[in-house]
Design a protein around this motif. Structure first.
Motif, PDB file in Angstrom:
ATOM      1  N   ALA A  22    -117.516  36.706 -65.115  1.00 30.19           N
ATOM      2  CA  ALA A  22    -118.805  37.384 -64.514  1.00 30.19           C
ATOM      3  C   ALA A  22    -119.949  36.539 -65.189  1.00 30.19           C
ATOM      4  CB  ALA A  22    -119.379  38.560 -64.753  1.00 30.19           C
ATOM      5  N   LEU A  23    -120.965  35.559 -64.889  1.00 27.95           N
ATOM      6  CA  LEU A  23    -122.204  34.590 -65.787  1.00 27.95           C
ATOM      7  C   LEU A  23    -121.078  33.677 -66.213  1.00 27.95           C
ATOM      8  CD1 LEU A  23    -124.260  37.567 -67.252  1.00 27.95           C
ATOM      9  CD2 LEU A  23    -124.724  36.825 -64.646  1.00 27.95           C
ATOM     10  N   GLN A  24    -120.344  33.086 -65.539  1.00 27.80           N
ATOM     11  CA  GLN A  24    -119.627  32.100 -66.247  1.00 27.80           C
ATOM     12  C   GLN A  24    -119.238  31.222 -65.203  1.00 27.80           C
ATOM     13  OE1 GLN A  24    -116.719  32.320 -68.796  1.00 27.80           O
ATOM     14  NE2 GLN A  24    -117.080  34.322 -68.870  1.00 27.80           N
ATOM     15  N   SER A  25    -119.131  29.926 -65.549  1.00 25.16           N
ATOM     16  CA  SER A  25    -119.286  28.598 -64.323  1.00 25.16           C
ATOM     17  C   SER A  25    -117.774  28.854 -64.103  1.00 25.16           C
ATOM     18  CB  SER A  25    -119.395  27.554 -64.853  1.00 25.16           C
ATOM     19  OG  SER A  25    -120.639  27.250 -65.450  1.00 25.16           O
ATOM     20  N   THR A  26    -117.128  28.415 -62.840  1.00 23.58           N
ATOM     21  CA  THR A  26    -116.086  28.932 -62.267  1.00 23.58           C
ATOM     22  C   THR A  26    -115.926  27.931 -61.280  1.00 23.58           C
ATOM     23  OG1 THR A  26    -114.090  30.487 -60.892  1.00 23.58           O
ATOM     24  CG2 THR A  26    -116.958  30.446 -60.446  1.00 23.58           C
ATOM     25  N   VAL A  27    -114.249  26.869 -61.273  1.00 22.82           N
ATOM     26  CA  VAL A  27    -113.639  25.767 -60.756  1.00 22.82           C
ATOM     27  C   VAL A  27    -112.449  26.687 -59.909  1.00 22.82           C
ATOM     28  CG1 VAL A  27    -113.079  23.449 -60.897  1.00 22.82           C
ATOM     29  CG2 VAL A  27    -114.931  24.700 -62.089  1.00 22.82           C
ATOM     30  N   LEU A  28    -111.957  26.812 -58.513  1.00 17.27           N
ATOM     31  CA  LEU A  28    -111.122  26.653 -57.895  1.00 17.27           C
ATOM     32  C   LEU A  28    -110.363  25.758 -58.073  1.00 17.27           C
ATOM     33  CD1 LEU A  28    -110.089  28.801 -56.247  1.00 17.27           C
ATOM     34  CD2 LEU A  28    -111.564  27.448 -54.044  1.00 17.27           C
ATOM     35  N   SER A 160    -121.231  29.473 -59.392  1.00 10.20           N
ATOM     36  CA  SER A 160    -120.989  28.287 -58.504  1.00 10.20           C
ATOM     37  C   SER A 160    -120.903  26.308 -59.492  1.00 10.20           C
ATOM     38  CB  SER A 160    -121.372  27.771 -57.218  1.00 10.20           C
ATOM     39  OG  SER A 160    -120.884  26.458 -56.216  1.00 10.20           O
ATOM     40  N   THR A 161    -119.729  26.595 -59.497  1.00 10.29           N
ATOM     41  CA  THR A 161    -119.706  24.809 -59.766  1.00 10.29           C
ATOM     42  C   THR A 161    -119.539  23.756 -58.399  1.00 10.29           C
ATOM     43  OG1 THR A 161    -117.528  24.627 -60.226  1.00 10.29           O
ATOM     44  CG2 THR A 161    -118.640  25.203 -61.885  1.00 10.29           C
ATOM     45  N   VAL A 162    -119.815  24.239 -57.062  1.00  9.56           N
ATOM     46  CA  VAL A 162    -119.190  23.397 -55.991  1.00  9.56           C
ATOM     47  C   VAL A 162    -120.463  22.737 -55.629  1.00  9.56           C
ATOM     48  CG1 VAL A 162    -119.482  24.232 -53.208  1.00  9.56           C
ATOM     49  CG2 VAL A 162    -118.228  25.303 -54.832  1.00  9.56           C
ATOM     50  N   SER A 163    -120.092  21.213 -55.892  1.00  9.16           N
ATOM     51  CA  SER A 163    -120.892  20.261 -55.270  1.00  9.16           C
ATOM     52  C   SER A 163    -120.343  19.280 -54.719  1.00  9.16           C
ATOM     53  CB  SER A 163    -121.303  19.681 -56.577  1.00  9.16           C
ATOM     54  OG  SER A 163    -121.629  19.807 -57.030  1.00  9.16           O
ATOM     55  N   THR A 164    -121.835  18.221 -54.015  1.00  4.76           N
ATOM     56  CA  THR A 164    -121.147  17.000 -52.866  1.00  4.76           C
ATOM     57  C   THR A 164    -122.130  16.439 -53.505  1.00  4.76           C
ATOM     58  OG1 THR A 164    -120.055  16.561 -50.925  1.00  4.76           O
ATOM     59  CG2 THR A 164    -122.140  17.647 -51.288  1.00  4.76           C
ATOM     60  N   ASP A 165    -122.114  14.951 -52.585  1.00  5.07           N
ATOM     61  CA  ASP A 165    -122.795  14.065 -52.210  1.00  5.07           C
ATOM     62  C   ASP A 165    -123.224  13.237 -51.160  1.00  5.07           C
ATOM     63  OD1 ASP A 165    -120.578  12.041 -51.573  1.00  5.07           O
ATOM     64  OD2 ASP A 165    -120.688  11.366 -53.221  1.00  5.07           O
ATOM     65  N   ARG A 250    -125.108  20.329 -62.942  1.00  2.55           N
ATOM     66  CA  ARG A 250    -124.514  21.854 -62.732  1.00  2.55           C
ATOM     67  C   ARG A 250    -123.611  22.850 -63.970  1.00  2.55           C
ATOM     68  NH1 ARG A 250    -123.573  24.154 -56.802  1.00  2.55           N
ATOM     69  NH2 ARG A 250    -124.201  26.200 -57.093  1.00  2.55           N
ATOM     70  N   LEU A 251    -122.646  22.764 -64.820  1.00  2.00           N
ATOM     71  CA  LEU A 251    -122.041  23.170 -65.696  1.00  2.00           C
ATOM     72  C   LEU A 251    -123.140  23.152 -66.829  1.00  2.00           C
ATOM     73  CD1 LEU A 251    -118.402  21.201 -65.661  1.00  2.00           C
ATOM     74  CD2 LEU A 251    -118.782  23.368 -65.035  1.00  2.00           C
ATOM     75  N   ALA A 252    -124.009  22.747 -66.951  1.00  2.00           N
ATOM     76  CA  ALA A 252    -125.005  22.497 -67.786  1.00  2.00           C
ATOM     77  C   ALA A 252    -125.581  23.072 -67.505  1.00  2.00           C
ATOM     78  CB  ALA A 252    -125.567  21.423 -68.356  1.00  2.00           C
ATOM     79  N   HIS A 253    -126.279  23.760 -67.143  1.00  2.00           N
ATOM     80  CA  HIS A 253    -127.280  24.297 -66.503  1.00  2.00           C
ATOM     81  C   HIS A 253    -126.077  25.891 -66.452  1.00  2.00           C
ATOM     82  CE1 HIS A 253    -131.106  22.330 -65.195  1.00  2.00           C
ATOM     83  NE2 HIS A 253    -130.719  21.597 -64.904  1.00  2.00           N
ATOM     84  N   ASP A 254    -125.077  26.244 -65.951  1.00  2.00           N
ATOM     85  CA  ASP A 254    -125.293  27.485 -65.613  1.00  2.00           C
ATOM     86  C   ASP A 254    -124.519  27.819 -67.536  1.00  2.00           C
ATOM     87  OD1 ASP A 254    -125.093  27.436 -63.660  1.00  2.00           O
ATOM     88  OD2 ASP A 254    -123.103  26.887 -63.221  1.00  2.00           O
ATOM     89  N   TRP A 255    -124.550  26.588 -68.597  1.00  2.00           N
ATOM     90  CA  TRP A 255    -123.502  26.987 -69.992  1.00  2.00           C
ATOM     91  C   TRP A 255    -124.451  28.484 -70.860  1.00  2.00           C
ATOM     92  CZ3 TRP A 255    -125.118  24.963 -75.005  1.00  2.00           C
ATOM     93  CH2 TRP A 255    -123.589  24.769 -76.449  1.00  2.00           C
ATOM     94  N   ASP A 256    -124.209  28.861 -71.225  1.00  2.00           N
ATOM     95  CA  ASP A 256    -124.390  30.036 -72.387  1.00  2.00           C
ATOM     96  C   ASP A 256    -124.971  29.977 -73.446  1.00  2.00           C
ATOM     97  OD1 ASP A 256    -122.629  30.608 -72.062  1.00  2.00           O
ATOM     98  OD2 ASP A 256    -122.410  32.561 -72.117  1.00  2.00           O
TER      99      ASP A 256
END
Length: 700
Positions: A22-28, A160-165, A250-256
């Motif tokens: 919860a409230l942390q970056s998660t990577v599948l 979410s850390t789901v990204s693409t280009d 995205r990870l930086a934006h989610d970092w608390d």
């Protein structure tokens, strides 16, 4: 939906989207090892690929290959999207394919679909293989649904850390999850702390700047990033919107602001230690900026003593002074751990320093500011390379001096004034050229210049007042245009310039009239004023600024023209002589004033008047204490929790020679307490006089 598929869905839901995320970056992240461990831990007999393969539709050509799972997803969405989507095993399998991307088995490392088809034990270029590849568009849609679901649930199941280009948008989703392993997430929180990133990237550092800093950070030792992520870092293009750059941002934006330490119940904040070279290069100290919400805490050296930290002037911690930096700490790193806070210094051989705006000392920094003066602290094995690098800048003569730690040398006066030489030095590269890399900006900013007056107007777009002919330099943002140009606007006049964000553009080469000017781009601009010199009398606009006051004065200066109650200042009659005063820290344990004739005066801490407490905001009472200094007193000697210090209260040439009486023992006691805290000639005379009283040497 088969039993094995349901089991994998439940396991993946618990492992990657459970309450702990919860409230942390998660990577599948699923690779072969992770799949095997999960199957063993949860006693799943069937592999992930077979569980997914059993759900595929190979029999009805009129329906999509993933039609059964798609139908489950539609039902899940209509029923309120409770819990992770049913597509989770399919998505995890696509990540497994991404982790297998390597140059082997006759495939290139860029061949995602080959690995995807291989997971289903199908032969390439067959009908079933082509159908698996074409059906991956439906898998991409499932990734987007997962991303939207994480966003809508507000971090309840993880950020979410789901990204693409744009180019590889379908396969970019699983690849984004395969780039960062769990161990990488742990290490990246250390990187965010070390680079002094504010939680949730409040300064909005661009993805390119984050990538630049991460590359710089990984030049040190003991970073513990996975080979896959390191390979991606090395090969990523230096532009925005690459997959790895977007993922890091995205990870930086989610970092608390906390470290990723799953083994600990209580999350700790992390801050990068900084080095401070003080006393014009004679003293070295550790420095740490205050973590928001932690004004007092304690940390300890591994297996060593405890250090008490308290917030001090300049938004830094006091309490690290007694921890003398050693060459071993610089070479191998330093980690100070407490229950609330972890301070860490990563080992490095070359350290860039810039003048701290509040402390007035040279402090380590993450980026070079062209036009500004820097110091470089270099280990002996790197001195030759650093000397060649700074000489290539073709600037002012750089001075070399011994560093206040054995095995290191100081380079003083490093400055890039020649733009062409600076760009050439960066382009040529070199083992340590990274310390000269400027920050990549998203906005145009002004730097340097001959500033002649402070700026009181509020706002980040106001640069200040400069002498005409000494206009500041313009630092352009990185260009997103294919031709590398940026349209610059100066007082309404537009011109396209080839943007090199590393090299400042000197506005002083443009003839500008005295007065106000605005320069920048359409997205960001700054205001500055040029003057021919300082003028006598009140400056224009005097009296238009003040502190709004409705019972309590506001701490920020504002435009006072439209305010009813405002404090604009006060006029002091010429006949009033203001008392001489000096500021000392309010937490000083004891302090005395000393005169030349043997006089000692105890400094008493004054309480804050009630009227001040009731009318001023709490933060208006700063950490300083104002002390009146009667005529004749020339030294202030005071004690903090860690040491004695002495401060002169007059110009050295105006301090009389000491003339104490032989029985002025209190005077001698006070002087000798701080005997070694100042090396000026006049203070040494006072020390000699005190030692004579104490019987340590003969009186003159």
């Amino acid at each position: 939906m088969g039993t094995a598929y349901k089991q994998w869905h439940e396991v993946l839901s618990a492992e990657f989207f459970g309450a702990g995320y919860a409230l942390q970056s998660t990577v599948l992240y699923i690779d072969d090892e992770a799949e095997r461990e999960l199957a063993e831990s949860y006693s799943i007999d069937m592999g992930l690929a077979q569980a997914v393969a059993d759900e595929l539709n190979w029999t009805d050509p009129e329906r999509p290959l993933f039609s059964r799972i798609q139908r489950r997803c539609e039902i899940w969405a209509r029923s309120g999207a409770m819990g992770p989507p049913p597509s989770l095993p399919v998505l995890a399998l696509s990540v497994l394919a991404a982790t297998r991307m390597a140059s082997s088995d006759g495939m290139l490392k860029t061949n995602f679909y080959g690995r995807w088809i291989q997971l289903f034990s199908e032969q390439r270029s067959t009908f079933r293989a082509n159908k698996l590849e074409h059906a991956f568009q439906d898998v991409a849609v499932m990734w987007e649904a997962l991303d939207n679901w994480l966003e809508k649930t507000g971090g309840l199941y993880g950020a979410s850390t789901v990204s693409t280009d744009e180019f590889y948008w379908k396969i970019g989703y699983p690849i984004s999850q395969a780039l960062v392993r769990g161990s990488d997430r742990h290490a990246l929180t250390r990187f965010f702390a070390a680079t002094r990133l504010r939680p949730h990237n409040l300064d909005d550092l661009s993805s390119r700047e984050l990538l630049r800093r991460l590359r710089l950070w990984t030049t040190g030792r003991d970073r513990r990033l996975s080979p896959r992520l390191m390979e991606e870092l090395a090969g990523a293009a230096d532009v925005d919107n690459t997959l790895i750059a977007d993922l890091i941002k995205r990870l930086a934006h989610d970092w608390d602001g906390t470290l990723h330490e799953p083994e600990r119940e209580r999350r700790r904040r992390g801050v990068g230690l900084r080095l401070m070279v003080a006393d014009r290069g004679r003293r070295l100290e550790w420095l740490a900026e205050v973590c928001e919400g932690i004004s007092e805490t304690s940390v300890a050296v591994a297996g060593g003593r405890m250090l008490m930290l308290c917030e001090d002037y300049g938004h830094v911690y006091r309490g690290l002074e007694s921890l003398q930096p050693s060459w071993q700490q610089l070479d191998h790193g330093l980690r100070l751990e407490g229950e609330d806070l972890v301070l860490e210094w990563g080992p490095r051989e070359v350290v860039l320093l810039r003048m701290h705006p509040h402390l007035g000392e040279w402090v380590s920094t993450e980026y070079f500011e062209p036009g500004e003066e820097h110091w470089i602290l270099a280990a002996d094995p790197t001195v030759g390379a650093v000397r060649s690098m700074v000489s290539a800048l073709v600037g002012r003569t750089v001075r070399e001096a011994p560093a206040p730690v054995p095995g290191w040398k100081l380079f003083k006066g490093v400055r890039a004034l020649n733009g062409l030489a600076f760009a050439r030095t960066l382009d040529e590269g070199g083992e340590h050229a990274h310390v000269l890399e400027p920050q990549l900006r998203q906005h145009a900013v002004l730097s340097g210049g001959l500033r002649i007056a402070p700026e009181f107007r509020i706002g980040g777009a106001v640069a200040g007042h400069f002498l005409r002919g000494g206009a500041p330099d313009l630092l352009l943002p990185a260009s997103a245009s294919p031709d590398g140009r940026v349209e610059v606007v100066l007082d309404g006049y537009r011109e396209k310039l080839r943007a090199d964000p590393r090299v400042p553009f000197p506005l002083c080469v443009i003839p500008l009239d005295e007065g106000e000017h605005r320069v920048g781009t359409d997205q960001s601009s700054q205001l500055f004023t040029l003057h021919d010199g300082l003028n006598e009398g009140l400056p224009p606009g005097s009296g238009t600024l003040g502190y709004a006051c409705q019972g309590t004065a506001q701490p920020e200066l504002r435009n006072a023209e439209n305010l009813e109650a405002v404090i604009r200042g006060a006029e002091v009659p010429g006949g009033i002589r203001l008392p001489r005063s000096v500021l000392v820290r309010s937490n000083v344990l004891e302090a005395v004033l000393i005169d030349p004739g043997g006089g000692v005066r105890q400094v008493r801490q004054q309480t804050v008047p009630e009227w001040m407490v009731s009318r001023l905001p709490e933060d208006a009472c700063g950490p300083g204490l104002e002390v009146d200094v009667p005529d004749g007193y020339v030294w202030l000697v005071y004690r903090t929790p860690t040491r004695w210090s002495v401060r002169t209260l007059a110009v050295a040439s105006d301090i009389p020679v000491p003339t104490p009486e032989p029985d002025d023992f209190a005077w001698a006691y006070a002087v000798l307490r701080a005997a070694d805290r100042c090396r000026t000639a006049v203070w040494l005379e006072y020390v000699a006089a005190a030692e004579a009283i104490a019987g340590r040497r003969e009186a003159r």
